[in-house]
Design an enzyme around this catalytic site. Sequence first.
Site, PDB file in Angstrom:
ATOM      1  N   ASP A  29       0.193  -7.755   1.536  1.00 28.20           N
ATOM      2  CA  ASP A  29       0.546  -6.332   1.582  1.00 28.20           C
ATOM      3  C   ASP A  29       2.054  -6.121   1.586  1.00 28.20           C
ATOM      4  O   ASP A  29       2.581  -5.296   2.322  1.00 28.20           O
ATOM      5  CB  ASP A  29      -0.092  -5.644   2.798  1.00 28.20           C
ATOM      6  CG  ASP A  29       0.000  -4.125   2.696  1.00 28.20           C
ATOM      7  OD1 ASP A  29       0.036  -3.615   1.561  1.00 28.20           O
ATOM      8  OD2 ASP A  29       0.052  -3.445   3.746  1.00 28.20           O
ATOM      9  N   SER A  46       5.007   2.781   8.008  1.00 27.80           N
ATOM     10  CA  SER A  46       4.565   1.637   7.212  1.00 27.80           C
ATOM     11  C   SER A  46       5.667   1.175   6.268  1.00 27.80           C
ATOM     12  O   SER A  46       6.232   1.965   5.510  1.00 27.80           O
ATOM     13  CB  SER A  46       3.326   2.025   6.404  1.00 27.80           C
ATOM     14  OG  SER A  46       2.719   0.899   5.865  1.00 27.80           O
ATOM     15  N   HIS A  86       0.807  -1.218   0.000  1.00 30.36           N
ATOM     16  CA  HIS A  86       0.000   0.000   0.000  1.00 30.36           C
ATOM     17  C   HIS A  86       0.845   1.274   0.000  1.00 30.36           C
ATOM     18  O   HIS A  86       0.335   2.353  -0.250  1.00 30.36           O
ATOM     19  CB  HIS A  86      -0.986   0.010   1.185  1.00 30.36           C
ATOM     20  CG  HIS A  86      -0.368   0.215   2.528  1.00 30.36           C
ATOM     21  ND1 HIS A  86      -0.101  -0.825   3.399  1.00 30.36           N
ATOM     22  CD2 HIS A  86       0.012   1.338   3.179  1.00 30.36           C
ATOM     23  CE1 HIS A  86       0.413  -0.342   4.516  1.00 30.36           C
ATOM     24  NE2 HIS A  86       0.487   0.966   4.399  1.00 30.36           N
TER      25      HIS A  86
END
Length: 372
Positions: A145, A219, A115
């Site tokens: 992911d 992230s 993402h």
Amino acid sequence: MIFAQTTTIGLAIWFLFSVLSPPPAPPAVVTVKEVPAQAPVSSELSYRGAAKRAKAAVVNIYTSKEVKSGRRALFNDPVLKRFFGERDGEDGTKASSLGSGVLVSPQGYIVTNNHVVESAAEIEVALADGRTASAKLIGSDPETDLAVIKIDLDQLSAIDFANVDQAEIGDVVLAIGNPFGVGQTVTMGIISALGRSELGINTFENFIQTDAAINPGNSGGALVDVHGNLLGINTAIFSKTGGSLGIGFAIPANIVKQVMDAIIKDGSVTRGWLGIEVQDVTPDLAASLKLDSSKGALIAGVVRNGPAAVAGIRPGDVLLNIDGKEVTNSAQMLNLIAALPPEQATPITVIRQGEPLTLNAEIGMRPKFSRR
């Protein structure tokens, strides 16, 4: 004579006092306890070595992309959010975002979250030593992911992978990333839980949970042990505000390596598939089916002409064992099947009408975002 008598009496009194009075007390002596020379602070009380070792392999990632309508609801969920900073424009305009990544080889391969780089038109990477470079996408795996990008630079410091099987709840961990774009930051916490699943974040979930502070921009960054080895890739937080509340999730390093190797080799990840719908065996279901325990996965549906249907698996069967490995629940079963190579003949043990039955199934290739 009067003087002599007075003198004699005075001397006598002085003599008596001198003889009978106790001697004066000696002066008080203050004893000071000297502290011995102290040894340097133990390395067990400082994680500077681990941080220094791992920081060199953690990079900042900046991307730009076209904003499209219909973004996945998860990105707007105020409770469970992916955590990367983003500044959106209106539909049809460009948005910039930031995240982190981890150098996993001296050849310039970097692992990050899908993402972070998904639909990115441009990817820029900033290294800990101050160098920057453009990166190209090698491949991605939305179901975990994870994504792999590559830069072309020399003298790169790659991180070492930890043995996740040796990690335990309570172990100290460090989270390294670029929160809010302030620059590379290290935070400390412990492993709060292992094997977290059924969170609805990814298709395949087996998260390490930590209370190390991680925020937007972390992230794709590294979760490392006290030796600076990679334990996982930080991917999501549970938050009502978008900031850290002490509940963060990382993809374990063993899954990261498996996905990374497949992407670098083939550009994508190939997984096994049976073509079944399952649900967990609750204590009530176990009682009604007369099972000894609630372990296993109840077959709720079978895809027509799929591998399971061809093998003779039926709705109502309870799947107990796949290729010699015990099935504990539906999430773990999905991971077991996905790890099998397609076209492999695999023994599968089920309970049917209270009796164990072993069937042989030829594993199929998992379609993208398909049923199990």
